[in-house]
Motif scaffolding. Structure first.
Motif, mmCIF file in Angstrom:
data_model
loop_
_atom_site.group_PDB
_atom_site.id
_atom_site.type_symbol
_atom_site.label_atom_id
_atom_site.label_comp_id
_atom_site.label_asym_id
_atom_site.label_seq_id
_atom_site.Cartn_x
_atom_site.Cartn_y
_atom_site.Cartn_z
ATOM 1 N N ASP A 97 -44.384 -40.600 -27.466
ATOM 2 C CA ASP A 97 -44.346 -40.127 -28.844
ATOM 3 C C ASP A 97 -43.056 -40.578 -29.503
ATOM 4 O O ASP A 97 -42.088 -40.924 -28.829
ATOM 5 N N ASP A 113 -44.648 -39.109 -37.679
ATOM 6 C CA ASP A 113 -44.941 -38.916 -36.263
ATOM 7 C C ASP A 113 -45.842 -40.033 -35.763
ATOM 8 O O ASP A 113 -46.824 -40.405 -36.425
ATOM 9 N N TYR A 122 -51.241 -43.904 -33.074
ATOM 10 C CA TYR A 122 -51.674 -42.857 -33.996
ATOM 11 C C TYR A 122 -50.482 -42.495 -34.867
ATOM 12 O O TYR A 122 -49.409 -42.166 -34.363
ATOM 13 N N THR A 123 -50.670 -42.532 -36.179
ATOM 14 C CA THR A 123 -49.576 -42.296 -37.117
ATOM 15 C C THR A 123 -49.929 -41.160 -38.059
ATOM 16 O O THR A 123 -51.051 -41.072 -38.565
ATOM 17 N N GLN A 124 -48.947 -40.284 -38.297
ATOM 18 C CA GLN A 124 -49.117 -39.177 -39.239
ATOM 19 C C GLN A 124 -47.961 -39.212 -40.227
ATOM 20 O O GLN A 124 -46.803 -38.978 -39.869
ATOM 21 N N TRP A 131 -54.418 -37.829 -38.478
ATOM 22 C CA TRP A 131 -53.771 -39.006 -37.902
ATOM 23 C C TRP A 131 -54.542 -40.262 -38.284
ATOM 24 O O TRP A 131 -55.760 -40.234 -38.440
ATOM 25 N N ARG A 133 -55.427 -44.029 -36.902
ATOM 26 C CA ARG A 133 -55.412 -44.810 -35.673
ATOM 27 C C ARG A 133 -55.322 -46.294 -35.995
ATOM 28 O O ARG A 133 -56.013 -46.808 -36.872
ATOM 29 N N PRO A 255 -54.225 -37.225 -30.020
ATOM 30 C CA PRO A 255 -54.676 -36.278 -31.041
ATOM 31 C C PRO A 255 -56.144 -35.888 -30.863
ATOM 32 O O PRO A 255 -56.936 -36.647 -30.285
ATOM 33 N N VAL A 260 -58.626 -37.626 -36.455
ATOM 34 C CA VAL A 260 -58.238 -39.033 -36.468
ATOM 35 C C VAL A 260 -59.150 -39.858 -37.354
ATOM 36 O O VAL A 260 -60.376 -39.691 -37.321
#
Length: 267
Positions: A97, A113, A122-124, A131, A133, A255, A260
């Motif tokens: 992470d 994140d 995976y991006t937030q 999230w 992908r 996640p 996602v």
């Protein structure tokens, strides 16, 4: 460019950096100039340096897990942006992470994140409920190049001009400093990068780098500097990664699929 779009672009740059530069980190210090590999007069030839570099990947993997920090300094069109992050990585599970913040013109406040799962990211973004992908393309051997240790193994295969700089102190430990240069065409080929990304990577010429290895042979710090030309826009990226707290528990999980969106089963 809006703040959210700029943040998204920086996340993309960060993902590229993670993939190319062994996963990341930085001690919070600003780079003191260009990597030593750019200044051959500053280093002395030492055949042992190549052996030290070659063994570092295996020793780092053997540690199992590590905490890491990242600093990425990007200059594009005269504007400078800094991305700073911290996270953990499990070399066996190939999962980690990263929590990132950005500072620079037009950047939005907040934390980005990222979860690294082999060749999948995976991006937030700040304010984003779920999230996004990203399934990377052109990955070698089931995405192993995106495992930091596997990327180090790739780097050692395409590195040349490996030189010993000397012994230094880092986080209270004695480390050996090795400088090297990377042929971008060889790196692109070894990493299985798609054509556009490979061309951008090669546009800046040889990639100088520096590696710091502790007394157990593990990678403690990695610095690399790339110049890329993408559609006529020249960007310089200086990335410093630092590994520490080897053996730390890594509790990151993928996640919930329901949260996602993106390729391969996204909503």
């Amino acid at each position: 460019m809006s703040g959210s779009k700029r943040s998204g672009a920086l996340v993309g740059a960060g993902v590229v950096a993670i993939a190319l530069l062994a996963g990341c980190s930085g001690s919070g210090e600003t780079p003191a100039g260009a990597p030593a590999a750019q200044n051959p007069a500053a280093v002395a030839e030492d055949p042992a340096a190549a052996a030290l570099l070659a063994a570092a990947s295996e020793a780092t993997v053997a540690a199992g897990t590590a905490r890491y920090e990242l600093q990425m300094h990007v200059e594009t069109g005269g504007q400078q942006t800094t991305v700073s992050g911290t996270g953990t990585y499990d070399f066996d599970r190939k999962i980690g992470d990263l929590e990132m913040t950005t500072a620079g013109p037009g950047t939005a406040p907040g934390t980005v994140d990222v979860i690294i799962d082999g060749a999948t990211f995976y991006t937030q973004l700040p304010g984003q409920g779920g999230w996004t992908r990203t399934q990377t393309e052109g990955s070698a051997v089931s995405g192993q190049q995106y495992d930091p240790a596997q990327q180090l193994a790739t780097l050692q295969k395409v590195s040349d001009d490996v030189r010993m700089v000397g012994t230094e102190q880092l986080r209270g430990a004695e480390v050996r400093h090795v400088a090297f240069a990377i042929d971008p065409a060889a790196l692109a080929s070894a990493s299985g990068m798609p054509g556009d990304s490979a061309a951008a990577l090669q546009s800046g010429g040889p990639i100088p780098g520096d590696l710091w290895v502790d007394q157990d042979g593990r990678v403690r710090k990695l610095q690399m500097q790339m110049t890329m030309n993408q559609g006529g826009t020249v960007s310089t990226m200086n990335v410093i990664s630092e590994y520490f707290d080897f053996g730390v528990p890594v509790t990151v999980q993928r996640p919930d699929p329901a949260t996602v969106q993106g390729p391969a089963g996204g909503r």
